[in-house]
Design a protein around this motif. Structure first.
Motif, PDB file in Angstrom:
ATOM      1  N   GLY A  87       0.838  -1.215   0.000  1.00  0.00           N
ATOM      2  CA  GLY A  87       0.000   0.000   0.000  1.00  0.00           C
ATOM      3  C   GLY A  87       0.863   1.251   0.000  1.00  0.00           C
ATOM      4  O   GLY A  87       2.091   1.175   0.015  1.00  0.00           O
ATOM      5  N   TYR A 136       9.728  10.859  -8.424  1.00  0.00           N
ATOM      6  CA  TYR A 136       9.561  10.565  -6.994  1.00  0.00           C
ATOM      7  C   TYR A 136       9.429   9.066  -6.748  1.00  0.00           C
ATOM      8  O   TYR A 136       8.632   8.395  -7.377  1.00  0.00           O
ATOM      9  N   ARG A 137      10.226   8.566  -5.812  1.00  0.00           N
ATOM     10  CA  ARG A 137      10.124   7.173  -5.397  1.00  0.00           C
ATOM     11  C   ARG A 137      10.101   7.154  -3.872  1.00  0.00           C
ATOM     12  O   ARG A 137      10.826   7.905  -3.232  1.00  0.00           O
ATOM     13  N   LEU A 188       4.079   6.766 -12.422  1.00  0.00           N
ATOM     14  CA  LEU A 188       2.847   7.402 -11.922  1.00  0.00           C
ATOM     15  C   LEU A 188       2.742   8.854 -12.364  1.00  0.00           C
ATOM     16  O   LEU A 188       1.647   9.379 -12.545  1.00  0.00           O
TER      17      LEU A 188
HETATM   18  P1  ADP Z   1       8.745   3.536 -10.023  1.00  0.00           P
HETATM   19  O1  ADP Z   1       7.816   2.375  -9.799  1.00  0.00           O
HETATM   20  O2  ADP Z   1       9.481   3.434 -11.309  1.00  0.00           O
HETATM   21  O3  ADP Z   1       9.604   3.807  -8.852  1.00  0.00           O
HETATM   22  P2  ADP Z   1       6.342   5.161 -10.151  1.00  0.00           P
HETATM   23  O4  ADP Z   1       6.167   6.575 -10.529  1.00  0.00           O
HETATM   24  O5  ADP Z   1       5.606   4.155 -10.943  1.00  0.00           O
HETATM   25  O6  ADP Z   1       7.894   4.879 -10.191  1.00  0.00           O
HETATM   26  O7  ADP Z   1       5.927   5.000  -8.631  1.00  0.00           O
HETATM   27  C1  ADP Z   1       6.383   5.927  -7.662  1.00  0.00           C
HETATM   28  C2  ADP Z   1       6.529   5.253  -6.304  1.00  0.00           C
HETATM   29  O8  ADP Z   1       5.245   4.905  -5.800  1.00  0.00           O
HETATM   30  C3  ADP Z   1       7.295   3.938  -6.369  1.00  0.00           C
HETATM   31  O9  ADP Z   1       8.668   4.161  -6.209  1.00  0.00           O
HETATM   32  C4  ADP Z   1       6.712   3.161  -5.211  1.00  0.00           C
HETATM   33  O10 ADP Z   1       7.421   3.471  -4.019  1.00  0.00           O
HETATM   34  C5  ADP Z   1       5.297   3.683  -5.080  1.00  0.00           C
HETATM   35  N1  ADP Z   1       4.314   2.752  -5.687  1.00  0.00           N
HETATM   36  C6  ADP Z   1       3.790   2.822  -6.930  1.00  0.00           C
HETATM   37  N2  ADP Z   1       2.883   1.841  -7.136  1.00  0.00           N
HETATM   38  C7  ADP Z   1       2.824   1.132  -6.000  1.00  0.00           C
HETATM   39  C8  ADP Z   1       2.064  -0.027  -5.567  1.00  0.00           C
HETATM   40  N3  ADP Z   1       1.194  -0.617  -6.364  1.00  0.00           N
HETATM   41  N4  ADP Z   1       2.261  -0.475  -4.300  1.00  0.00           N
HETATM   42  C9  ADP Z   1       3.139   0.140  -3.468  1.00  0.00           C
HETATM   43  N5  ADP Z   1       3.883   1.234  -3.811  1.00  0.00           N
HETATM   44  C10 ADP Z   1       3.750   1.714  -5.060  1.00  0.00           C
END
Ligand code: ADP
Length: 339
Positions: free
Chosen positions: A270, A284-285, A301
Motif C-alpha cells: 500500500g 519521486y520514489r 505514476l
Molecule cells: P517507479 O515504480 O518506477 O519507482 P512510479 O512513478 O511508478 O515509479 O511510482 C512511484 C513510487 O510509488 C514507487 O517508487 C513506489 O514506491 C510507489 N508505488 C507505486 N505503485 C505502487 C504499488 N502498487 N504499491 C506500493 N507502492 C507503489
C-alpha cells in the motif's frame, strides 16, 4: 555515508547563506529606519530652535504656535511616511524571500530526484540488455532442450518488454514536459483495449494472477497508445511492489453520476497516507535509493497522472482492504455502446 554528509553540508550551506542574506537585509532596513527617525527628530529640534530665535513667543504667541504646530505636524507626517514605507519594504523583502526560498527548495529537490533517477535508470537500462545478451549468447553456444530454450526466450522477451516500457516512459515524459506530445484521439473500445492488455500481460507475468472485471462495450474518445501505457504502468507497479502469487484486480465499472471508474488493486504494502500526493511527482520514489529493493525510474505514476488528466479524468490512490493499494481513475464523460 560520506556522500550523504557532503550533500547535507551543501544543503545547509545554502540555507545558511540564504538566511544570512535575508537577516542582513532585514536588519539593514531596521537600522536605516532607526537612522531616519533620529534624523527626523533632529530636524524638528533644529527647526524649533530656529523658530525660538526668529519669533518671540511672548510678543507673537499666535504666529509662534502656528509655526510650532506646523513643525510638529510635518514631523508626524514624516514618521508616518517612514513607517509606512518601511512596512512595505519589509513585506516586499519577506515575500521575495519566500518565493526565492521556495524555488531554491524546489530546485534542490528536483536535482536530488534527478540524481536518484540517473542512478536508477542506469541500472534499469543496463540490466535488461545484459540479461538479454547473456540469454542469446547461451542459446547460440549451447544445444539446449526445448524447455530450457523456451524459458530463456521468455526471459529475453520479458527483459526487452521492461526496456521498452522504460524507454517509452522516458521519451513520453520528456515530450510531455516540452508539451510536444499531441494526443491522437479516436473512438476506442476501451473494454477491448483493457481485456487485450490484461491478457497480454498475464501471458508474460507468471508471478501474479491478474483478475479482470471489465464492463463490456465501453467506448471512449482517447489516445490508444497512451491508455495502453497507463494500464501497463499501473499493473507493472502492482507486479513490482506486491508479493508473488497475490492477486491484481483490474475493474472497469460505472459509478454514480454517469462516471466511469477504472481500478487497479493489489495486495502489496500500500501507499502511506503522507506519500499519496508525492508519488505522482516526476522522479519521486518512496524511500531511499540505496534501501529500495524494487527498481524503477519514478516516472510511471507521473506519466499515468498526466495521461489521465489529458483525458479529462482524475487519479487517486486509496487503501485496498485488507491490504494493498487501489489506484482509482474516474472519467466524467464517456459513452457506453450497448450491443
Ligand atoms: P517507479 O515504480 O518506477 O519507482 P512510479 O512513478 O511508478 O515509479 O511510482 C512511484 C513510487 O510509488 C514507487 O517508487 C513506489 O514506491 C510507489 N508505488 C507505486 N505503485 C505502487 C504499488 N502498487 N504499491 C506500493 N507502492 C507503489
Amino acid at each position: 555515508m560520506k556522500r550523504l554528509f557532503r550533500k547535507m553540508e551543501g544543503r545547509s550551506g545554502i540555507h545558511f547563506v540564504y538566511l544570512f542574506v535575508l537577516a542582513y537585509t532585514i536588519l539593514a532596513l531596521v537600522w536605516w529606519g532607526v537612522l531616519l527617525f533620529n534624523q527626523s527628530e533632529q530636524i524638528t529640534r533644529f527647526e524649533m530652535q530656529n523658530l525660538m530665535l526668529r519669533t518671540d513667543s511672548i510678543a507673537h504667541p499666535v504666529e509662534f504656535h502656528q509655526e510650532s504646530d506646523r513643525i510638529q505636524t510635518t514631523e508626524e507626517r514624516r514618521s508616518v511616511m517612514f513607517f509606512g514605507e518601511g512596512i512595505i519594504f519589509l513585506a516586499i523583502i519577506l515575500l521575495g524571500g519566500f518565493f526565492v526560498y521556495r524555488s531554491i527548495w524546489k530546485q534542490m529537490r528536483l536535482s536530488q530526484q534527478q540524481q536518484n533517477f540517473m542512478m536508477a535508470v542506469t541500472h534499469e537500462l543496463k540490466s535488461p540488455i545484459a540479461a538479454a545478451k547473456l540469454n542469446l549468447e547461451t542459446l547460440r553456444k549451447h544445444k539446449l532442450d526445448e524447455e530450457k530454450r523456451l524459458k530463456l526466450l521468455d526471459n529475453t522477451i520479458r527483459e526487452t518488454n521492461r526496456l521498452d516500457q522504460l524507454c517509452n516512459n522516458i521519451l513520453l515524459a520528456s515530450q510531455m514536459e516540452a508539451q510536444r506530445y499531441q494526443l491522437f484521439r479516436e473512438d476506442i473500445n476501451f473494454s477491448d483495449l483493457l481485456e487485450t492488455g490484461i491478457r497480454e500481460m498475464q501471458s508474460r507475468i507468471s508471478t501474479h494472477t491478474i483478475q479482470a472485471h471489465i464492463l463490456p462495450d465501453v467506448w471512449i474518445n482517447g489516445d490508444k497508445f497512451m491508455l495502453q501505457i497507463l494500464l501497463s504502468n499501473l499493473v507493472e507497479n502492482a507486479v513490482k511492489y506486491a508479493p508473488r502469487h497475490t492477486v491484481i484486480d483490474v475493474t472497469l465499472e460505472e459509478c454514480s453520476g454517469s462516471m466511469l471508474k477504472l481500478k487497479v488493486t493489489d495486495e502489496g504494502p500500500g501507499i502511506p497516507v503522507d506519500e499519496r500526493d508525492r508519488i505522482f511527482l516526476k522522479f519521486y520514489r518512496i524511500g531511499n535509493e540505496n534501501t529500495r529493493k524494487a527498481k524503477g525510474s519514478g516516472l510511471g505514476l507521473f506519466l499515468s497522472r498526466k495521461i489521465v488528466q489529458q483525458h479529462g479524468g482524475a487519479i487517486v490512490v486509496k487503501d485496498n482492504v485488507p491490504a494493498g493499494a487501489s489506484f482509482e481513475i474516474t472519467w466524467p464523460v464517456y459513452s457506453i455502446q450497448r450491443v
